[in-house]
Design a protein around this motif. Sequence first.
Motif, PDB file in Angstrom:
ATOM      1  N   ASP A 114     -37.452  28.544 -19.836  1.00 42.77           N
ATOM      2  CA  ASP A 114     -36.146  28.061 -19.403  1.00 42.77           C
ATOM      3  C   ASP A 114     -36.223  26.581 -19.015  1.00 42.77           C
ATOM      4  O   ASP A 114     -35.203  25.902 -18.951  1.00 42.77           O
ATOM      5  CB  ASP A 114     -35.660  28.848 -18.184  1.00 42.77           C
ATOM      6  CG  ASP A 114     -35.457  30.321 -18.498  1.00 42.77           C
ATOM      7  OD1 ASP A 114     -34.774  30.629 -19.488  1.00 42.77           O
ATOM      8  OD2 ASP A 114     -35.993  31.164 -17.752  1.00 42.77           O
ATOM      9  N   ALA A 115     -37.432  26.119 -18.719  1.00 44.37           N
ATOM     10  CA  ALA A 115     -37.654  24.719 -18.360  1.00 44.37           C
ATOM     11  C   ALA A 115     -39.035  24.304 -18.828  1.00 44.37           C
ATOM     12  O   ALA A 115     -39.965  25.114 -18.832  1.00 44.37           O
ATOM     13  CB  ALA A 115     -37.538  24.521 -16.853  1.00 44.37           C
ATOM     14  N   ILE A 116     -39.156  23.050 -19.229  1.00 45.09           N
ATOM     15  CA  ILE A 116     -40.449  22.492 -19.614  1.00 45.09           C
ATOM     16  C   ILE A 116     -40.708  21.271 -18.740  1.00 45.09           C
ATOM     17  O   ILE A 116     -39.855  20.383 -18.619  1.00 45.09           O
ATOM     18  CB  ILE A 116     -40.491  22.077 -21.096  1.00 45.09           C
ATOM     19  CG1 ILE A 116     -40.116  23.256 -21.997  1.00 45.09           C
ATOM     20  CG2 ILE A 116     -41.891  21.570 -21.456  1.00 45.09           C
ATOM     21  CD1 ILE A 116     -40.032  22.895 -23.474  1.00 45.09           C
ATOM     22  N   VAL A 117     -41.884  21.250 -18.133  1.00 41.17           N
ATOM     23  CA  VAL A 117     -42.313  20.093 -17.347  1.00 41.17           C
ATOM     24  C   VAL A 117     -43.456  19.436 -18.103  1.00 41.17           C
ATOM     25  O   VAL A 117     -44.496  20.056 -18.324  1.00 41.17           O
ATOM     26  CB  VAL A 117     -42.762  20.502 -15.930  1.00 41.17           C
ATOM     27  CG1 VAL A 117     -43.053  19.255 -15.102  1.00 41.17           C
ATOM     28  CG2 VAL A 117     -41.708  21.355 -15.248  1.00 41.17           C
ATOM     29  N   PHE A 118     -43.249  18.198 -18.530  1.00 35.26           N
ATOM     30  CA  PHE A 118     -44.234  17.465 -19.308  1.00 35.26           C
ATOM     31  C   PHE A 118     -45.059  16.574 -18.380  1.00 35.26           C
ATOM     32  O   PHE A 118     -44.504  15.893 -17.516  1.00 35.26           O
ATOM     33  CB  PHE A 118     -43.554  16.582 -20.354  1.00 35.26           C
ATOM     34  CG  PHE A 118     -42.698  17.324 -21.341  1.00 35.26           C
ATOM     35  CD1 PHE A 118     -43.278  18.017 -22.393  1.00 35.26           C
ATOM     36  CD2 PHE A 118     -41.316  17.332 -21.219  1.00 35.26           C
ATOM     37  CE1 PHE A 118     -42.495  18.688 -23.317  1.00 35.26           C
ATOM     38  CE2 PHE A 118     -40.524  18.007 -22.135  1.00 35.26           C
ATOM     39  CZ  PHE A 118     -41.113  18.690 -23.188  1.00 35.26           C
ATOM     40  N   GLY A 127     -31.550  23.937 -32.550  1.00 33.92           N
ATOM     41  CA  GLY A 127     -30.862  23.864 -31.267  1.00 33.92           C
ATOM     42  C   GLY A 127     -31.405  24.823 -30.233  1.00 33.92           C
ATOM     43  O   GLY A 127     -30.717  25.168 -29.263  1.00 33.92           O
ATOM     44  N   ARG A 128     -32.682  25.226 -30.390  1.00 32.59           N
ATOM     45  CA  ARG A 128     -33.233  26.263 -29.518  1.00 32.59           C
ATOM     46  C   ARG A 128     -33.643  25.750 -28.141  1.00 32.59           C
ATOM     47  O   ARG A 128     -33.949  26.541 -27.259  1.00 32.59           O
ATOM     48  CB  ARG A 128     -34.450  26.923 -30.192  1.00 32.59           C
ATOM     49  CG  ARG A 128     -34.171  27.522 -31.552  1.00 32.59           C
ATOM     50  CD  ARG A 128     -33.060  28.554 -31.506  1.00 32.59           C
ATOM     51  NE  ARG A 128     -33.474  29.779 -30.857  1.00 32.59           N
ATOM     52  CZ  ARG A 128     -34.019  30.807 -31.505  1.00 32.59           C
ATOM     53  NH1 ARG A 128     -34.237  30.732 -32.814  1.00 32.59           N
ATOM     54  NH2 ARG A 128     -34.354  31.894 -30.848  1.00 32.59           N
ATOM     55  N   LEU A 129     -33.667  24.430 -27.956  1.00 31.81           N
ATOM     56  CA  LEU A 129     -34.024  23.867 -26.655  1.00 31.81           C
ATOM     57  C   LEU A 129     -32.804  23.331 -25.905  1.00 31.81           C
ATOM     58  O   LEU A 129     -32.931  22.875 -24.768  1.00 31.81           O
ATOM     59  CB  LEU A 129     -35.064  22.754 -26.824  1.00 31.81           C
ATOM     60  CG  LEU A 129     -36.370  23.184 -27.497  1.00 31.81           C
ATOM     61  CD1 LEU A 129     -37.302  21.997 -27.657  1.00 31.81           C
ATOM     62  CD2 LEU A 129     -37.045  24.292 -26.703  1.00 31.81           C
ATOM     63  N   ASN A 130     -31.633  23.398 -26.520  1.00 28.88           N
ATOM     64  CA  ASN A 130     -30.413  22.915 -25.882  1.00 28.88           C
ATOM     65  C   ASN A 130     -30.170  23.647 -24.565  1.00 28.88           C
ATOM     66  O   ASN A 130     -30.228  24.886 -24.501  1.00 28.88           O
ATOM     67  CB  ASN A 130     -29.204  23.138 -26.791  1.00 28.88           C
ATOM     68  CG  ASN A 130     -29.143  22.156 -27.939  1.00 28.88           C
ATOM     69  OD1 ASN A 130     -29.744  21.092 -27.872  1.00 28.88           O
ATOM     70  ND2 ASN A 130     -28.416  22.507 -28.988  1.00 28.88           N
ATOM     71  N   GLY A 131     -29.915  22.889 -23.512  1.00 34.33           N
ATOM     72  CA  GLY A 131     -29.558  23.486 -22.238  1.00 34.33           C
ATOM     73  C   GLY A 131     -30.714  23.903 -21.362  1.00 34.33           C
ATOM     74  O   GLY A 131     -30.505  24.354 -20.232  1.00 34.33           O
TER      75      GLY A 131
END
Length: 211
Positions: A79-83, A110-114
């Motif tokens: 649900d979230a990615i922290v780079f 569009g799988r990372l939208n939102g």
Amino acid sequence: MSLKPKILIAFYSRTGVTEALANSIASGACEAGAEVRLRRAREFVTEDVMERSPGWREAAEEMNRRFEAPTEMDAEWADAIVFGSPSRFGAPAAELKAFIDSLGGLWFQGRLNGKAASAFASSSTTHGGNETTILSLYAPAAHLGMIIVPTGYADPILFEAGTPYGASSVSENVARAPSPADLAVARFQGRRVAKVAAALRGIHDHDASAT
């Protein structure tokens, strides 16, 4: 549906400084009820190149035993990615950028939208590029359709360490471990991202149930 957020922390670390920040972000996210995947981006240079920097190969092998490499499936799961990345001339390390570049297929669909996105960095010297490295990571996050979540000055610890963009640390050219304040900022960042991710997931789940 469960609102337990899923957080991917995708980072590159050579000496363990960025790894320490990643671990603290994971701790903060878990405190906020998140499920966390910690993943270390892999080198793509030859061992001959790694041998030119004493301890690089050994440290990489040790960290690779602790962490799997990040994948497209991890990014889609989250649900979230922290780079996270050490600063390389004011920009992210090529190893982490290679992972981000591999997400083109998900971008196209569009799988990372939102999804939420955040970032953190480390440098060897004061004014060594931490802020520009974090900001450089927010540019591809925007292209991927993600919602950027900075630390801001949303907690008093940000007046002691870190940046308003994300957690950071300076190792003073000796791979010095992050300070307690650095790690506290990282934990706060993990909690903040987890809370935002949970809220976004609630919105997405509501929208899905309404269709």
